[in-house]
Design a protein around this motif. Structure first.
Motif, PDB file in Angstrom:
ATOM      1  N   LEU A 107      43.015  35.039  51.363  1.00  0.00           N
ATOM      2  CA  LEU A 107      42.304  35.104  50.089  1.00  0.00           C
ATOM      3  C   LEU A 107      42.358  36.508  49.521  1.00  0.00           C
ATOM      4  CD1 LEU A 107      39.074  33.162  51.107  1.00  0.00           C
ATOM      5  CD2 LEU A 107      41.032  32.253  49.859  1.00  0.00           C
ATOM      6  N   GLN A 133      51.347  30.596  46.913  1.00  0.00           N
ATOM      7  CA  GLN A 133      49.935  30.462  46.559  1.00  0.00           C
ATOM      8  C   GLN A 133      49.632  28.998  46.231  1.00  0.00           C
ATOM      9  OE1 GLN A 133      48.633  33.448  43.619  1.00  0.00           O
ATOM     10  NE2 GLN A 133      50.670  34.344  43.853  1.00  0.00           N
ATOM     11  N   CYS A 179      43.733  30.335  55.859  1.00  0.00           N
ATOM     12  CA  CYS A 179      44.065  30.757  54.502  1.00  0.00           C
ATOM     13  C   CYS A 179      43.932  32.262  54.335  1.00  0.00           C
ATOM     14  CB  CYS A 179      43.259  30.008  53.452  1.00  0.00           C
ATOM     15  SG  CYS A 179      41.504  30.180  53.569  1.00  0.00           S
ATOM     16  N   ARG A 181      44.997  32.409  46.581  1.00  0.00           N
ATOM     17  CA  ARG A 181      44.791  31.755  47.875  1.00  0.00           C
ATOM     18  C   ARG A 181      46.121  31.233  48.381  1.00  0.00           C
ATOM     19  NH1 ARG A 181      40.106  27.669  49.837  1.00  0.00           N
ATOM     20  NH2 ARG A 181      41.173  26.876  51.669  1.00  0.00           N
ATOM     21  N   ASN A 197      47.408  28.907  51.551  1.00  0.00           N
ATOM     22  CA  ASN A 197      46.939  28.039  52.624  1.00  0.00           C
ATOM     23  C   ASN A 197      47.954  27.949  53.753  1.00  0.00           C
ATOM     24  OD1 ASN A 197      44.522  27.395  51.407  1.00  0.00           O
ATOM     25  ND2 ASN A 197      45.322  25.553  50.435  1.00  0.00           N
TER      26      ASN A 197
END
Length: 140
Positions: A133, A85, A131, A2, A4
Motif C-alpha cells: 500500500l 496495481q 498487499c 495498492r 495485491n
C-alpha cells in the motif's frame, strides 16, 4: 496505490506470501516472476531459473549474497521490475538487481526491502491478505 499478492502453497508444502511481477532486462528480454514477499531480505534477488529465463549472461561479480543457506555467488544486471496495481497500471522499479548463479541456492525470487520500503507491507495469513500500500503515487 495498492498491489495485491496472494498466499500460495509452494512445492515444499509451505504456504508463502507471493506477488507476481514482470521483469524487463536492458537487452529486451521479459519474464513473469513470482516473488516471495520477504521483509527480512535487504534486497531483491532473482533465483537461477528466472535468470536463465531472462537469458542473462552468468558472469560473476565476485559479490557474495548471504542468507539462511550461507554464502553464494551472484551476478548483477540492470532491469525494470513491474508490479501491477489493482487499477491495472504498472508500478515500475528500475535498477541493478542481483541473481544467484547457483541453481540450488534459492528456490524462488525474493522481493526485498529495496522495493518493499516504498510501501506499507501487509502479510496477513489469518486475513488471507498480501498487499503493498502507498497513499501517493511516486516515481521510483
Amino acid at each position: 496505490m495498492r498491489i495485491n499478492g496472494r498466499w500460495t502453497l509452494c512445492d515444499d508444502g509451505v504456504v508463502r506470501p507471493l506477488i507476481d511481477g514482470t521483469v524487463l532486462t536492458a537487452n529486451g528480454n521479459r519474464a513473469t516472476v513470482e516473488f516471495l514477499v520477504d521483509v527480512g531480505a535487504d534486497r531483491t534477488v532473482f533465483d537461477y531459473l528466472t535468470l536463465a529465463k531472462l537469458g542473462i549472461s552468468l558472469q560473476s561479480t565476485g559479490e557474495k549474497l548471504s542468507g539462511l543457506g550461507g554464502l553464494t555467488g551472484s551476478v548483477a544486471f540492470s532491469a525494470r521490475i513491474e508490479l501491477t496495481q489493482v487499477s491495472g497500471r504498472p508500478a515500475s522499479f528500475n535498477g541493478s538487481f542481483a541473481a544467484v548463479n547457483d541453481p540450488t541456492a534459492l528456490d524462488m525470487s525474493v522481493l526485498g526491502r529495496d522495493i518493499l520500503d516504498f510501501f506499507a507491507v501487509i502479510v496477513d495469513r489469518p486475513g488471507d491478505a498480501v498487499c503493498l500500500l502507498r497513499d501517493e503515487p511516486r516515481c521510483w
